[in-house]
Design a protein around this motif. Structure first.
Motif, PDB file in Angstrom:
ATOM      1  N   UNK A 276       0.807  -1.234  -0.014  1.00 13.89           N
ATOM      2  CA  UNK A 276       0.048  -0.096   0.126  1.00 13.89           C
ATOM      3  C   UNK A 276       0.773   1.241   0.044  1.00 13.89           C
ATOM      4  N   UNK A 277       1.895   1.129   0.700  1.00 10.03           N
ATOM      5  CA  UNK A 277       2.990   2.260   0.570  1.00 10.03           C
ATOM      6  C   UNK A 277       3.400   2.628  -0.624  1.00 10.03           C
ATOM      7  N   UNK A 278       3.896   1.446  -1.370  1.00  7.59           N
ATOM      8  CA  UNK A 278       4.432   1.696  -2.651  1.00  7.59           C
ATOM      9  C   UNK A 278       3.222   2.502  -3.754  1.00  7.59           C
ATOM     10  N   UNK A 279       1.764   1.882  -3.263  1.00  3.16           N
ATOM     11  CA  UNK A 279       1.000   2.372  -4.186  1.00  3.16           C
ATOM     12  C   UNK A 279       0.776   3.820  -4.099  1.00  3.16           C
ATOM     13  N   UNK A 280       0.796   4.147  -2.628  1.00  6.17           N
ATOM     14  CA  UNK A 280       0.587   5.660  -2.538  1.00  6.17           C
ATOM     15  C   UNK A 280       1.725   6.475  -2.987  1.00  6.17           C
ATOM     16  N   UNK A 281       3.015   5.976  -2.962  1.00 10.48           N
ATOM     17  CA  UNK A 281       4.263   6.598  -3.574  1.00 10.48           C
ATOM     18  C   UNK A 281       4.132   6.771  -5.160  1.00 10.48           C
ATOM     19  N   UNK A 282       3.663   5.708  -5.649  1.00 12.39           N
ATOM     20  CA  UNK A 282       3.335   5.504  -6.975  1.00 12.39           C
ATOM     21  C   UNK A 282       2.259   6.521  -7.644  1.00 12.39           C
ATOM     22  N   UNK A 283       1.324   6.835  -6.640  1.00  9.97           N
ATOM     23  CA  UNK A 283       0.178   7.758  -7.500  1.00  9.97           C
ATOM     24  C   UNK A 283       0.787   9.169  -7.489  1.00  9.97           C
ATOM     25  N   UNK A 284       1.865   9.267  -6.541  1.00 13.16           N
ATOM     26  CA  UNK A 284       2.677  10.493  -6.453  1.00 13.16           C
ATOM     27  C   UNK A 284       3.442  10.797  -7.881  1.00 13.16           C
ATOM     28  N   UNK A 285       4.332   9.708  -7.878  1.00 11.32           N
ATOM     29  CA  UNK A 285       5.657   9.838  -8.847  1.00 11.32           C
ATOM     30  C   UNK A 285       5.084   9.785 -10.104  1.00 11.32           C
ATOM     31  N   UNK A 286       3.711   9.329 -10.506  1.00 16.35           N
ATOM     32  CA  UNK A 286       2.984   9.175 -11.821  1.00 16.35           C
ATOM     33  C   UNK A 286       3.041  10.737 -12.223  1.00 16.35           C
ATOM     34  N   UNK A 287       2.867  11.389 -11.412  1.00 17.07           N
ATOM     35  CA  UNK A 287       2.377  12.872 -11.625  1.00 17.07           C
ATOM     36  C   UNK A 287       3.612  13.591 -12.248  1.00 17.07           C
ATOM     37  N   UNK A 288       4.961  13.034 -11.979  1.00 12.22           N
ATOM     38  CA  UNK A 288       6.026  13.743 -12.505  1.00 12.22           C
ATOM     39  C   UNK A 288       6.931  14.538 -11.515  1.00 12.22           C
ATOM     40  N   UNK A 289       8.173  15.020 -11.569  1.00 13.38           N
ATOM     41  CA  UNK A 289       8.966  15.993 -10.909  1.00 13.38           C
ATOM     42  C   UNK A 289       8.163  17.179 -10.248  1.00 13.38           C
ATOM     43  N   UNK A 290       7.379  17.845 -11.130  1.00 15.59           N
ATOM     44  CA  UNK A 290       6.991  19.202 -10.910  1.00 15.59           C
ATOM     45  C   UNK A 290       5.872  19.012 -10.071  1.00 15.59           C
ATOM     46  N   UNK A 291       5.021  18.042  -9.953  1.00 13.91           N
ATOM     47  CA  UNK A 291       3.908  17.800  -9.254  1.00 13.91           C
ATOM     48  C   UNK A 291       4.098  16.829  -7.926  1.00 13.91           C
ATOM     49  N   UNK A 292       5.344  16.034  -7.873  1.00 13.15           N
ATOM     50  CA  UNK A 292       5.553  15.014  -6.653  1.00 13.15           C
ATOM     51  C   UNK A 292       6.613  15.584  -6.132  1.00 13.15           C
ATOM     52  N   UNK A 293       6.392  15.816  -4.834  1.00 10.55           N
ATOM     53  CA  UNK A 293       8.030  16.123  -4.066  1.00 10.55           C
ATOM     54  C   UNK A 293       8.713  15.018  -3.915  1.00 10.55           C
ATOM     55  N   UNK A 352       7.140  12.752   2.447  1.00 10.58           N
ATOM     56  CA  UNK A 352       8.086  13.856   2.036  1.00 10.58           C
ATOM     57  C   UNK A 352       8.480  14.701   3.398  1.00 10.58           C
ATOM     58  N   UNK A 353       7.841  14.954   4.003  1.00 11.01           N
ATOM     59  CA  UNK A 353       8.055  15.578   5.357  1.00 11.01           C
ATOM     60  C   UNK A 353       8.979  14.849   6.136  1.00 11.01           C
ATOM     61  N   UNK A 354       9.128  13.672   6.264  1.00 11.63           N
ATOM     62  CA  UNK A 354      10.067  12.775   7.067  1.00 11.63           C
ATOM     63  C   UNK A 354      11.427  12.833   6.306  1.00 11.63           C
ATOM     64  N   UNK A 355      11.164  12.513   4.883  1.00  8.26           N
ATOM     65  CA  UNK A 355      12.379  12.420   4.090  1.00  8.26           C
ATOM     66  C   UNK A 355      13.350  13.779   4.178  1.00  8.26           C
ATOM     67  N   UNK A 356      12.681  14.741   4.037  1.00  8.55           N
ATOM     68  CA  UNK A 356      13.330  16.216   3.769  1.00  8.55           C
ATOM     69  C   UNK A 356      13.218  16.888   4.865  1.00  8.55           C
ATOM     70  N   UNK A 357      12.856  16.343   6.043  1.00  7.72           N
ATOM     71  CA  UNK A 357      12.733  17.106   7.566  1.00  7.72           C
ATOM     72  C   UNK A 357      12.094  18.314   7.461  1.00  7.72           C
ATOM     73  N   UNK A 358      10.747  18.522   6.877  1.00  5.05           N
ATOM     74  CA  UNK A 358       9.991  19.632   6.779  1.00  5.05           C
ATOM     75  C   UNK A 358       8.825  19.217   7.636  1.00  5.05           C
ATOM     76  N   UNK A 359       8.225  20.371   8.194  1.00  5.10           N
ATOM     77  CA  UNK A 359       6.944  20.087   8.953  1.00  5.10           C
ATOM     78  C   UNK A 359       5.843  19.680   7.848  1.00  5.10           C
TER      79      UNK A 359
END
Length: 522
Positions: A276-293, A352-359
């Protein structure tokens, strides 16, 4: 099929109970020295507004419920084999349908867990949270025995059972010392018997299925119309096994595994969360660099997420409102979003908040809160059901793993999911040190004489893997009709973005129209 009875009752008694009406058999049962269950089946439920209930726990569980829910109590014996041993009173809650002229009866809801408070969960959704079902049925739920306001299992103020159920230690993601931590928690469970009173030996799915039949009769229903989520699906299957002639329109959503093997089920759940995690990530990455952090490369994004969770073992992050985000908390929050059909799209923002240390962004924070409310969880990510969850699961399984066996399985969990496996590994030790023995009787779910039962699971359900749907269908037998959908989330009927699933379950509940077996919603 015979009712599931306490071990001290014989097969001839089971046949006798099935052969005649309980009330008609009362006199001959009494004469034969068998328990007379007539007083339980002849109860009349007295409903009143939940806000007026004398029980503080019931008022607390329903304080946020919208509308005007009604509450009541139902008396059941601790053991159906010998009612003289004592009784307990189950907490009930109801939303009456506004269309009483076209009312189809009562639809009993079970939200699973096990250990979930039905009152909290129904109040969290409200009468309109079940697609069209509330328009034709009175929605009825209950706190199962040992849960919430129904003689709850208690294990002490330090929450030992909750930690055993969730593995919530400061270094819960690390292998070192796992066996020692499990043994320490097991020692803390020794006080559960003392604090829980007489209810502890009598919790479990077998007795709760018997309670369901008493509830059916008290509601004045000849058949049980039932909607079970998660572990509530196994409760429904146990009921169908025991009382096939009393099954009405029964739906199971987010179907549980009928197997009692905690190691296998916990490993499968860890793998399903990773899927399910990979599915959620893939939903994001399919949008491309400009729309997926997280970027446009799913494999690389997953590597970054895994590394970020690993870092939390040694370096927890400063988080919102002055809190600290450690691995266990991060896992809990991510799991909550993955279980929620509505929260799933926000999971990449939290990652993305966990990966990049962002709120975390406001939308991710709001999605977390909504997912927590929908599951009746408190602000710390827990739902308060840890002791009840352990009590029911341990009553339902004869298996007990040692701390050493769990530690030896650690690598298998890490392989199943490097993100979730290290935390979920301790779920295998849920019953280590539990003060009551269990048995596997509740996993007998064959119901070939029951009418058709509709079973549904989403393909990316993280909590009840889709392969469990097929396992349950095989175990139930020819009565089972299965359905899947290509989305994510756990137990999604009633979610506004599960239109295909809602339509087909509505058709069955309202009109009796079943989809074709193996229907796949897209």
């Amino acid at each position: 099929m015979r009712p599931v009875l306490a071990p001290s009752l014989s097969l001839p008694l089971a046949a006798a109970l099935l052969a005649c009406n309980l009330t008609a058999c009362a006199s001959r049962d009494e004469a034969a020295g068998r328990p007379d269950l007539t007083p339980y089946y002849d109860q009349e439920i007295s409903w009143e507004p939940c806000s007026r209930d004398q029980d503080k726990t019931i008022r607390n569980e329903t304080r946020h419920a919208p509308g005007t829910p009604e509450c009541a109590r139902l008396t059941v014996p601790y053991t159906y084999a010998d009612p003289a041993k004592g009784e307990l009173r189950l907490a009930l809650m109801r939303y009456r349908t506004k269309d009483q002229d076209h009312r189809l009866g009562s639809l009993v809801l079970s939200f699973g867990g096990p250990g979930e408070s039905g009152l909290v969960r129904l109040g969290a959704r409200g009468p309109d949270g079940f697609s069209k079902a509330g328009g034709r049925y009175d929605l009825v739920t209950f706190d199962p025995r040992g849960t919430g306001a129904s003689s709850p299992v208690r294990c002490g103020p330090r929450g030992a059972a909750l930690r055993a159920a969730r593995g919530a230690d400061e270094d819960s993601g690390a292998r070192g010392g796992l066996a020692d931590r499990i043994e320490d928690r097991a020692k803390g469970l020794e006080e559960c018997s003392r604090r829980s009173g007489p209810v502890l030996p009598h919790v479990g799915t077998v007795n709760t299925a018997r309670d369901l039949d008493v509830l059916r009769a008290a509601l004045g229903e000849d058949k049980l119309h039932y909607l079970g989520y998660s572990h509530g699906t196994r409760l429904g299957a146990a009921y169908a096994h025991s009382f096939p002639e009393k099954v009405g329109r029964m739906v199971m959503d987010g179907v549980d595994d009928p197997s009692p093997d905690a190691r296998r089920t916990t490993l499968a759940r860890a793998a399903a969360y990773h899927k399910a995690l990979r599915h959620a990530v893939e939903i994001c990455t399919r949008r491309g660099d400009e729309d997926c952090i997280l970027g446009s490369d799913t494999d690389r994004a997953m590597e970054n997420v895994t590394a970020a969770f690993d870092r939390l073992d040694e370096q927890p992050l400063p988080w919102v409102n002055g809190r600290t985000l450690d691995r266990e908390t991060a896992v809990t929050r991510t799991m909550g979003l993955l279980r929620s059909r509505g929260g799933l799209p926000e999971a990449p923002n939290l990652l993305a908040s966990i990966v990049y240390h962002l709120p975390p962004g406001e939308s991710a924070h709001m999605a977390e809160e909504e997912a927590a409310r929908a599951e009746g969880r408190t602000g710390d990510g827990h739902d308060g059901s840890g002791a009840a969850r352990a009590a029911v699961n341990c009553a339902d399984s004869a298996g007990r793993y040692t701390a050493g066996q769990v530690a030896n399985a650690y690598d298998d969990f890490a392989d199943a999911s490097p993100v979730f496996g290290p935390v979920l590994a301790s779920d295998m030790a849920l019953c280590t040190g539990w003060p009551q023995a269990g048995d596997d009787g509740s996993h007998a779910v064959a119901a070939p004489r029951a009418p058709k039962i509709l079973l549904h699971t989403s393909e990316f359900d993280p909590a009840t893997p889709v392969q469990w749907l097929r396992r349950m269908a095989r175990a139930v037998g020819p009565s089972a009709v299965t359905m899947t959908d290509t989305g994510g989330g756990h137990s999604v009927y009633g979610s506004p973005d599960a239109e295909c699933v809602n339509d087909r379950i509505d058709s069955f509940l309202l009109d009796g129209t079943l989809p074709a077996d193996r229907t796949r919603c897209t």
